[in-house]
Write a protein that holds these residues in place. Structure first.
Motif, PDB file in Angstrom:
ATOM      1  N   MET A  75       0.860  -1.189   0.000  1.00 11.72           N
ATOM      2  CA  MET A  75       0.000   0.000   0.000  1.00 11.72           C
ATOM      3  C   MET A  75       0.893   1.234   0.000  1.00 11.72           C
ATOM      4  SD  MET A  75      -1.338  -0.084   3.989  1.00 11.72           S
ATOM      5  CE  MET A  75      -1.734  -1.830   3.990  1.00 11.72           C
ATOM      6  N   ALA A  76       0.283   2.376  -0.221  1.00 16.32           N
ATOM      7  CA  ALA A  76       1.048   3.619  -0.184  1.00 16.32           C
ATOM      8  C   ALA A  76       1.750   3.763   1.167  1.00 16.32           C
ATOM      9  CB  ALA A  76       0.123   4.805  -0.426  1.00 16.32           C
ATOM     10  N   ARG A  77       2.969   4.239   1.147  1.00 19.97           N
ATOM     11  CA  ARG A  77       3.758   4.281   2.382  1.00 19.97           C
ATOM     12  C   ARG A  77       3.127   5.149   3.466  1.00 19.97           C
ATOM     13  NH1 ARG A  77       9.343   4.686   0.526  1.00 19.97           N
ATOM     14  NH2 ARG A  77       8.760   2.632  -0.250  1.00 19.97           N
ATOM     15  N   PRO A  78       2.529   6.305   3.158  1.00 21.22           N
ATOM     16  CA  PRO A  78       1.855   7.052   4.230  1.00 21.22           C
ATOM     17  C   PRO A  78       0.691   6.269   4.841  1.00 21.22           C
ATOM     18  CG  PRO A  78       2.306   8.505   2.381  1.00 21.22           C
ATOM     19  CD  PRO A  78       2.603   7.106   1.905  1.00 21.22           C
ATOM     20  N   VAL A  79      -0.005   5.478   4.031  1.00 19.22           N
ATOM     21  CA  VAL A  79      -1.097   4.664   4.564  1.00 19.22           C
ATOM     22  C   VAL A  79      -0.530   3.550   5.434  1.00 19.22           C
ATOM     23  CG1 VAL A  79      -3.088   3.227   3.978  1.00 19.22           C
ATOM     24  CG2 VAL A  79      -2.525   5.215   2.558  1.00 19.22           C
ATOM     25  N   LEU A  80       0.551   2.925   4.982  1.00 21.72           N
ATOM     26  CA  LEU A  80       1.194   1.890   5.791  1.00 21.72           C
ATOM     27  C   LEU A  80       1.691   2.481   7.105  1.00 21.72           C
ATOM     28  CD1 LEU A  80       2.326  -0.956   6.220  1.00 21.72           C
ATOM     29  CD2 LEU A  80       4.364  -0.242   4.933  1.00 21.72           C
ATOM     30  N   SER A  81       2.262   3.678   7.055  1.00 22.31           N
ATOM     31  CA  SER A  81       2.734   4.326   8.277  1.00 22.31           C
ATOM     32  C   SER A  81       1.580   4.541   9.260  1.00 22.31           C
ATOM     33  CB  SER A  81       3.394   5.660   7.929  1.00 22.31           C
ATOM     34  OG  SER A  81       3.876   6.311   9.088  1.00 22.31           O
ATOM     35  N   GLU A  82       0.445   4.987   8.736  1.00 23.97           N
ATOM     36  CA  GLU A  82      -0.719   5.152   9.603  1.00 23.97           C
ATOM     37  C   GLU A  82      -1.178   3.821  10.176  1.00 23.97           C
ATOM     38  OE1 GLU A  82      -5.405   6.627   9.545  1.00 23.97           O
ATOM     39  OE2 GLU A  82      -4.162   6.934   7.756  1.00 23.97           O
ATOM     40  N   ALA A  83      -1.186   2.781   9.347  1.00 22.73           N
ATOM     41  CA  ALA A  83      -1.605   1.469   9.821  1.00 22.73           C
ATOM     42  C   ALA A  83      -0.701   0.989  10.953  1.00 22.73           C
ATOM     43  CB  ALA A  83      -1.601   0.472   8.667  1.00 22.73           C
ATOM     44  N   LEU A  84       0.605   1.146  10.782  1.00 25.51           N
ATOM     45  CA  LEU A  84       1.537   0.702  11.822  1.00 25.51           C
ATOM     46  C   LEU A  84       1.388   1.529  13.089  1.00 25.51           C
ATOM     47  CD1 LEU A  84       4.635   0.126   9.531  1.00 25.51           C
ATOM     48  CD2 LEU A  84       3.283  -1.643  10.682  1.00 25.51           C
ATOM     49  N   ASP A  85       1.167   2.839  12.958  1.00 28.03           N
ATOM     50  CA  ASP A  85       0.930   3.683  14.131  1.00 28.03           C
ATOM     51  C   ASP A  85      -0.327   3.225  14.875  1.00 28.03           C
ATOM     52  OD1 ASP A  85       3.165   5.224  13.708  1.00 28.03           O
ATOM     53  OD2 ASP A  85       2.090   6.871  12.724  1.00 28.03           O
ATOM     54  N   ARG A  86      -1.372   2.930  14.120  1.00 21.49           N
ATOM     55  CA  ARG A  86      -2.620   2.464  14.756  1.00 21.49           C
ATOM     56  C   ARG A  86      -2.406   1.131  15.468  1.00 21.49           C
ATOM     57  NH1 ARG A  86      -7.830   2.886  10.838  1.00 21.49           N
ATOM     58  NH2 ARG A  86      -7.668   5.038  10.037  1.00 21.49           N
ATOM     59  N   LEU A  87      -1.712   0.204  14.802  1.00 23.73           N
ATOM     60  CA  LEU A  87      -1.460  -1.096  15.427  1.00 23.73           C
ATOM     61  C   LEU A  87      -0.664  -0.915  16.716  1.00 23.73           C
ATOM     62  CD1 LEU A  87      -0.546  -3.221  12.281  1.00 23.73           C
ATOM     63  CD2 LEU A  87      -2.630  -3.435  13.655  1.00 23.73           C
ATOM     64  N   GLY A  88       0.384  -0.109  16.650  1.00 27.32           N
ATOM     65  CA  GLY A  88       1.203   0.099  17.854  1.00 27.32           C
ATOM     66  C   GLY A  88       0.407   0.699  18.994  1.00 27.32           C
ATOM     67  N   ALA A  89      -0.442   1.678  18.689  1.00 30.84           N
ATOM     68  CA  ALA A  89      -1.253   2.292  19.739  1.00 30.84           C
ATOM     69  C   ALA A  89      -2.229   1.302  20.351  1.00 30.84           C
ATOM     70  CB  ALA A  89      -2.012   3.498  19.162  1.00 30.84           C
TER      71      ALA A  89
END
Length: 395
Positions: A377-391
């Protein structure tokens, strides 16, 4: 998350745009517990736009009214393009006469079970595995024998086939078919030539066959190069049906075109007898698009591989407390181990609700507690996904 060093054209693909596009990967309705839209990370397809070569081939199929049944000439063009690409990329010189079209890898799997194995014999499957491999044998009246892989146990370890367990399963069940997925979905392993040689010896000793699913073959990283199983030896070639497609590497799943490679004369003769129905239904636009991908889509593929490698790095650096993370050596699919989380529900269900990231539940892959995570997926979307998972994991 690490700061972006430059803007890539794929970075502009937003989650909202993906949801509006309507593909299955982004079509799950609803919001997470925090009112956010869901991020699709479960279906094995990429979000990236197609290569110009593929897009032109699809447009040309419209302009030139190429919606009829497949001609022998189009099949031959596909076989030539496939053989050229696989020879250049993987060093396997395949006789184009031995390359046949099918709608997809699962059609080839069904045909292999029905026409290349003794009636009623079980199917051996290393797990975790691509989900339909666990269910299709039963629909055909065959027992599915899952054989767990040896899991990765740390950041530098790798998932591996459990050859002793496979040997025991062959002996105990009388199975005559092993499903070998390489690069592996969902753990991302790229098997070495030594591992493939060990599989060959094992299968040959039991007089069995291999169904080689090599659909992710072009998608490897860190200098690894896919080695086609049937290309490793004459013994392997004689007991293998190979199935693959341009659909993963060039993101063409909806165009319904795969390839079967019959690497020995006896298998080719058998396919000539039974191949009509498996081949029927292969889509003409898919054949034309796949031919274009193999012939003219290599620059686009290399761009995608570079982008995916950046996404792998983003996952590797992510803070995901409590999860075991397997960064893929090949494919764009990562494996997350949530068995250590103290949850009263499957980790995939928890993370869909609390993080809004929809992952494949490991139970569907034969490994409860794990999760398959699509990084394409687009890297900004992946970054958001990883931030959400971590939180969600820190909550």
């Amino acid at each position: 998350m690490p700061a972006q060093t430059h803007q890539h054209r794929f970075d502009a693909l937003t989650a909202d745009a993906m949801r509006a596009g309507g593909s299955w990967k982004w079509s799950r309705p609803g919001l997470d517990a925090h009112g956010r839209g869901l991020i699709g990370a479960f279906v094995a397809e990429m979000d990236f736009p197609p290569s110009d070569a593929v897009a032109d081939a699809v447009r040309d199929s419209v302009v030139q009214n190429r919606f009829g049944y497949l001609s022998d000439a189009w099949v031959a063009d596909l076989a030539d393009a496939f053989s050229s690409f696989w020879s250049d990329r993987f060093g396997w010189s395949v006789d184009p006469e031995r390359v046949r079209p099918v709608p997809d890898v699962m059609t080839a799997f069904v045909a292999t079970i029905e026409h290349f194995t003794p009636p009623g014999t079980p199917v051996l499957l290393p797990t975790p595995a691509y989900m339909p491999f666990l269910t299709v044998p039963g629909r055909l009246g065959r027992e599915l024998v899952p054989v767990p892989m040896a899991p990765a146990s740390g950041p530098s370890s790798r998932w591996a086939l459990d050859l002793d367990a496979l040997d025991a399963a062959f002996t105990a069940t009388g199975s005559k078919l092993l499903v070998l997925t390489n690069p592996h979905n969902p753990t991302g392993r790229v098997l070495t030539e030594a591992e493939l040689a060990a599989v060959t010896a094992l299968v040959d000793r039991h007089g069995a066959r291999v169904f080689a699913d090599e659909i992710h073959a072009p998608l490897t990283f860190d200098g690894r190069v896919h080695r086609p199983y049937a290309a490793t030896s004459e013994v392997a070639a004689a007991h293998t049906v190979t199935a693959t497609s341009a659909s993963k590497a060039w993101n063409l799943p909806g165009l319904k075109c795969g390839q079967v490679v019959l690497s020995d004369a006896a298998s080719a003769e058998r396919w000539a007898e039974v191949g009509y129905l498996p081949e029927h239904g292969t889509a003409t636009p898919g054949v034309l698009a796949s031919t274009a991908a193999y012939t003219h889509g290599r620059e686009w593929l290399d761009e995608v591989l570079d982008y995916l490698d950046g996404n792998r790095a983003l996952l590797r650096d992510a803070d995901l407390p409590g999860l075991g993370v397997t960064v893929p050596e090949g494919t764009y699919l990562a494996w997350l181990d949530g068995t250590g989380l103290d949850l009263d529900e499957p980790p995939a269900a928890y993370l869909a609700r609390e993080a809004g990231v929809v992952l494949t539940d490991g139970a569907a892959c034969g490994s409860p507690g794990g999760m398959r995570f699509n990084l394409a997926m687009a890297r900004p979307v992946l970054s958001e996904a990883l931030d959400r998972l971590g939180a969600a994991l820190r909550a």
